[in-house]
Design a protein around this motif. Structure first.
Motif, PDB file in Angstrom:
ATOM      1  N   HIS A 239       0.827  -1.198   0.128  1.00  0.00           N
ATOM      2  CA  HIS A 239      -0.080  -0.100   0.084  1.00  0.00           C
ATOM      3  C   HIS A 239       1.044   1.364   0.040  1.00  0.00           C
ATOM      4  N   LEU A 240       1.985   1.263   1.007  1.00  0.00           N
ATOM      5  CA  LEU A 240       2.669   2.634   1.154  1.00  0.00           C
ATOM      6  C   LEU A 240       3.363   2.594  -0.285  1.00  0.00           C
ATOM      7  N   PHE A 241       4.039   1.836  -0.586  1.00  0.00           N
ATOM      8  CA  PHE A 241       5.010   1.905  -1.860  1.00  0.00           C
ATOM      9  C   PHE A 241       4.499   2.202  -2.902  1.00  0.00           C
ATOM     10  N   GLN A 242       2.805   1.728  -3.039  1.00  0.00           N
ATOM     11  CA  GLN A 242       2.188   2.265  -4.287  1.00  0.00           C
ATOM     12  C   GLN A 242       1.666   3.611  -4.177  1.00  0.00           C
ATOM     13  N   ILE A 243       1.509   4.130  -2.995  1.00  0.00           N
ATOM     14  CA  ILE A 243       1.332   5.736  -3.020  1.00  0.00           C
ATOM     15  C   ILE A 243       2.592   6.344  -3.257  1.00  0.00           C
ATOM     16  N   VAL A 244       3.536   6.076  -2.740  1.00  0.00           N
ATOM     17  CA  VAL A 244       4.896   6.848  -3.297  1.00  0.00           C
ATOM     18  C   VAL A 244       5.046   6.513  -4.791  1.00  0.00           C
ATOM     19  N   ALA A 245       4.836   5.447  -5.371  1.00  0.00           N
ATOM     20  CA  ALA A 245       4.895   5.410  -6.830  1.00  0.00           C
ATOM     21  C   ALA A 245       4.177   6.518  -7.554  1.00  0.00           C
ATOM     22  N   LEU A 246       2.766   6.617  -7.219  1.00  0.00           N
ATOM     23  CA  LEU A 246       1.955   7.382  -7.729  1.00  0.00           C
ATOM     24  C   LEU A 246       2.218   8.854  -7.713  1.00  0.00           C
ATOM     25  N   LEU A 247       3.004   9.066  -6.331  1.00  0.00           N
ATOM     26  CA  LEU A 247       3.459  10.457  -6.087  1.00  0.00           C
ATOM     27  C   LEU A 247       4.692  11.021  -6.763  1.00  0.00           C
ATOM     28  N   ALA A 248       5.635  10.036  -7.155  1.00  0.00           N
ATOM     29  CA  ALA A 248       6.960  10.082  -7.687  1.00  0.00           C
ATOM     30  C   ALA A 248       6.922   9.793  -9.017  1.00  0.00           C
ATOM     31  N   MET A 249       6.113   9.155  -9.493  1.00  0.00           N
ATOM     32  CA  MET A 249       6.227   8.706 -11.110  1.00  0.00           C
ATOM     33  C   MET A 249       6.435  10.019 -12.016  1.00  0.00           C
ATOM     34  N   GLU A 250       6.998   9.622 -13.181  1.00  0.00           N
ATOM     35  CA  GLU A 250       7.032  10.659 -14.334  1.00  0.00           C
ATOM     36  C   GLU A 250       5.502  10.530 -15.151  1.00  0.00           C
ATOM     37  N   PRO A 251       5.229  11.650 -15.807  1.00  0.00           N
ATOM     38  CA  PRO A 251       3.979  11.443 -16.693  1.00  0.00           C
ATOM     39  C   PRO A 251       4.017  10.264 -17.499  1.00  0.00           C
ATOM     40  N   ASP A 262       3.856   1.238 -16.395  1.00  0.00           N
ATOM     41  CA  ASP A 262       5.272   1.335 -16.620  1.00  0.00           C
ATOM     42  C   ASP A 262       5.969   2.371 -15.618  1.00  0.00           C
ATOM     43  N   ALA A 263       5.356   3.492 -15.610  1.00  0.00           N
ATOM     44  CA  ALA A 263       6.041   4.714 -14.984  1.00  0.00           C
ATOM     45  C   ALA A 263       6.152   4.325 -13.354  1.00  0.00           C
ATOM     46  N   THR A 264       5.012   3.701 -12.829  1.00  0.00           N
ATOM     47  CA  THR A 264       5.014   3.281 -11.347  1.00  0.00           C
ATOM     48  C   THR A 264       6.038   2.216 -11.198  1.00  0.00           C
ATOM     49  N   ALA A 265       6.250   1.329 -12.179  1.00  0.00           N
ATOM     50  CA  ALA A 265       7.152   0.367 -12.001  1.00  0.00           C
ATOM     51  C   ALA A 265       8.658   0.981 -12.015  1.00  0.00           C
ATOM     52  N   THR A 266       8.977   1.834 -12.814  1.00  0.00           N
ATOM     53  CA  THR A 266      10.228   2.748 -12.974  1.00  0.00           C
ATOM     54  C   THR A 266      10.487   3.295 -11.407  1.00  0.00           C
ATOM     55  N   VAL A 267       9.577   3.680 -10.816  1.00  0.00           N
ATOM     56  CA  VAL A 267       9.811   4.333  -9.540  1.00  0.00           C
ATOM     57  C   VAL A 267      10.204   3.318  -8.298  1.00  0.00           C
ATOM     58  N   LEU A 268       9.615   2.179  -8.667  1.00  0.00           N
ATOM     59  CA  LEU A 268       9.656   0.968  -7.569  1.00  0.00           C
ATOM     60  C   LEU A 268      11.191   0.608  -7.930  1.00  0.00           C
ATOM     61  N   LYS A 269      11.378   0.667  -9.060  1.00  0.00           N
ATOM     62  CA  LYS A 269      12.990   0.091  -9.626  1.00  0.00           C
ATOM     63  C   LYS A 269      13.871   1.006  -8.981  1.00  0.00           C
ATOM     64  N   ALA A 270      13.455   2.483  -9.012  1.00  0.00           N
ATOM     65  CA  ALA A 270      14.606   3.343  -8.633  1.00  0.00           C
ATOM     66  C   ALA A 270      14.592   3.329  -7.127  1.00  0.00           C
ATOM     67  N   VAL A 423       5.792  -5.640  -8.296  1.00  0.00           N
ATOM     68  CA  VAL A 423       5.786  -6.429  -7.227  1.00  0.00           C
ATOM     69  C   VAL A 423       7.219  -6.893  -6.709  1.00  0.00           C
ATOM     70  N   GLU A 424       7.783  -7.296  -7.573  1.00  0.00           N
ATOM     71  CA  GLU A 424       9.110  -8.050  -7.426  1.00  0.00           C
ATOM     72  C   GLU A 424      10.090  -6.466  -6.800  1.00  0.00           C
ATOM     73  N   ALA A 425       9.878  -5.540  -7.685  1.00  0.00           N
ATOM     74  CA  ALA A 425      10.897  -4.502  -7.237  1.00  0.00           C
ATOM     75  C   ALA A 425      10.399  -4.070  -5.978  1.00  0.00           C
ATOM     76  N   ALA A 426       9.365  -3.876  -5.328  1.00  0.00           N
ATOM     77  CA  ALA A 426       8.702  -3.690  -4.011  1.00  0.00           C
ATOM     78  C   ALA A 426       9.522  -4.348  -2.968  1.00  0.00           C
TER      79      ALA A 426
END
Ligand code: BG6
Length: 471
Positions: A239-251, A262-270, A423-426
């Motif tokens: 839950h919290l990482f998904q919120i971070v991903a939405l806040l941090a993602m690129e357009p 794609d954009a949220t996965a990129t955040v989780l990978k970074a 999921v795996e990146a998280a």
């Protein structure tokens, strides 16, 4: 237009819903009320088969469904309830026993495209998926997997392999119900439907970001589950990482929901893998006396952590995340703290360094966005007060997350589900601290967790404790 209707796994609707773990806590609290809501909207017109080990019969299952609906919001549509109850069937059996799946096959009868919802401990996912396949029940079917998906990176990978060996990726629906909450979907909308945020939404203007997800109740009757899970696995990795991903993602770069994935996965990978010193674990007083909990348990019911995203946009910006059971409030909020003005022109500026401007997303129990700014107080002096520009975003009667997700999965819409690589990146981010961490620190019930959590955030101010009465 961002295509929310992106369909995965074909467009044909599932013609039966099978609920593994139907006697469990999740079914009682969330799934039956969601099915009732779907029935009220007239969109649940398939058989619903519950499967679990308990020696129940269909009448007992119907009674459980009725009680759970009555308790969650009351029964206000008797015909919809009767219709739902008449569709419910029960199959009792051990998930390791092929007979269970044969019995299920019989009850499914003519259904050709069932959706299987695994609301069971993640350790049993592989067994059930293999049982479904061995009974020849997987063709044209969909599988919906409840979180947490695995209990570490290795088990999530193994599980993904098993699921992919039976179902195509576009027929696998991994639930994180936070993605279907209106206030959380609004983060995506608010960021990219407006132009004023983008120029300041980066390391040059943002000092830090805090997210608090607190609950003022304990683990309830989920001792055994919680002992194998803990706060980090229960709500942070998902839950919290998904919120971070939405806040941090690129357009999103194109107009399908795949671009958001794609954009949220990129955040989780970074995200930088956590170190032991980035995490503070707590346990509420009396947790060890809860049913199903070990006397010496070191399982955390509270986590506070400091996270970094190694990207061009967010380099050096700390993200502070906090969640726990038996805290002071049941509330969820994000504070995006902007940097202070570069020059301290006014007498009242100094002690406020950093807190003048922030953006606040209230995620629960209500949904709101507020922007804090300082405004001059009337009088001869140049001193002022802080006020919030406030956007009330209440939507009475909105679809609940489980209603939304079950309805979507049944027709193959995958937009609000999580992808394998995310999921795996998280899991990779939390991997280093799953074992390497300090022992839990006890905290009083209805507090904001262990005092030691303050030290974690000290360099960037203090935890912002959300106020219940404040909208
Ligand atoms: C679940 C966790 O995923 O989310 C629970 O297992 C937690 O421990 C719940 O209480 C919170 O969800 P919500 O929708 O009530 O905020």
């Amino acid at each position: 237009m961002l295509e929310l209707d992106e369909c995965r796994g074909g467009t044909e609707a599932s013609d039966a819903l099978v609920l593994f773990g139907v006697t469990g806590n999740l079914a009682r609290k969330k799934i039956f009320p969601a099915l009732y809501a779907l029935a009220k909207r007239g969109v649940l017109d398939v058989p619903v088969v519950g499967v679990a080990a308990s020696q129940w019969n269909s009448a007992q299952l119907r009674q459980r469904a009725k009680d759970s609906i009555a308790k969650s919001g009351g029964i206000d549509d008797q015909p919809a309830l009767s219709q739902l109850l008449s569709r419910l069937h029960y199959v009792s059996g051990d998930y390791n026993d092929p007979e269970t799946f044969q019995a299920l096959k019989k009850v499914l009868g003519d259904a050709r495209r069932p959706a299987y919802y695994l609301a069971i401990p993640t350790a049993l996912f592989a067994t059930v998926i293999k049982g479904i396949a061995a009974a020849g029940l997987a063709d044209h079917a969909r599988v919906i997997l409840e979180k947490p998906f695995g209990r570490d990176l290795a088990s999530a990978r193994a599980l993904n392999r098993v699921a992919r060996s039976v179902f195509p990726e576009n027929s696998i629906f991994r639930i994180d119900h936070y993605l279907a909450k209106e206030a959380i979907m609004n983060i995506l909308y608010f960021r990219f439907a407006n132009s004023f945020l983008e120029p300041i939404w980066n390391r040059n203007y943002v000092a830090s970001i805090q997210i608090t997800l607190s609950e003022n109740f304990g683990i309830e009757d989920r001792g055994a589950f919680y002992e194998t899970t803990g706060c980090l696995r229960d709500v942070v990795q998902n839950h919290l990482f998904q919120i971070v991903a939405l806040l941090a993602m690129e357009p999103p770069t194109y107009r399908e929901f795949g671009a958001v994935h794609d954009a949220t996965a990129t955040v989780l990978k970074a995200m930088r893998p956590l170190k032991a010193e980035d995490l503070l674990r707590g346990q509420y007083a009396g947790y060890r006396k809860e049913p199903g909990v070990a006397k010496q348990s070191d399982v955390e019911t509270f986590c506070a952590l400091r996270l970094f995203i190694d990207s061009w946009r967010w380099e050096g910006v700390p993200w502070y995340l906090r969640s726990g059971k038996y805290l002071a409030e049941t509330i969820a909020e994000v504070i995006v703290q902007l940097k202070p003005p570069p020059q301290r022109l006014f007498a009242d500026a100094a002690p406020l360094s950093g807190s003048a401007n922030y953006l606040r997303f209230r995620l629960s129990p209500n949904s709101a966005v507020a922007l804090a700014a300082r405004v001059k107080r009337a009088g001869q002096e140049f001193i002022g007060d802080q006020h919030e520009l406030y956007l009330l975003d209440e939507r009475p009667g909105e679809e609940g997350p489980y209603e939304r997700l079950l309805g979507d999965a049944m027709v193959g819409k995958g937009a609000l589900f999580t992808r394998e690589d995310s999921v795996e990146a998280a899991w990779a981010v939390v991997a280093p601290v799953l074992k390497d961490h300090q022992r839990v620190i006890s905290y009083s019930r209805h507090s904001w967790g262990p005092k030691q959590a303050d030290a974690l955030i000290k360099a960037d101010g203090h935890w912002h404790n959300p106020i219940h009465g404040q909208a």
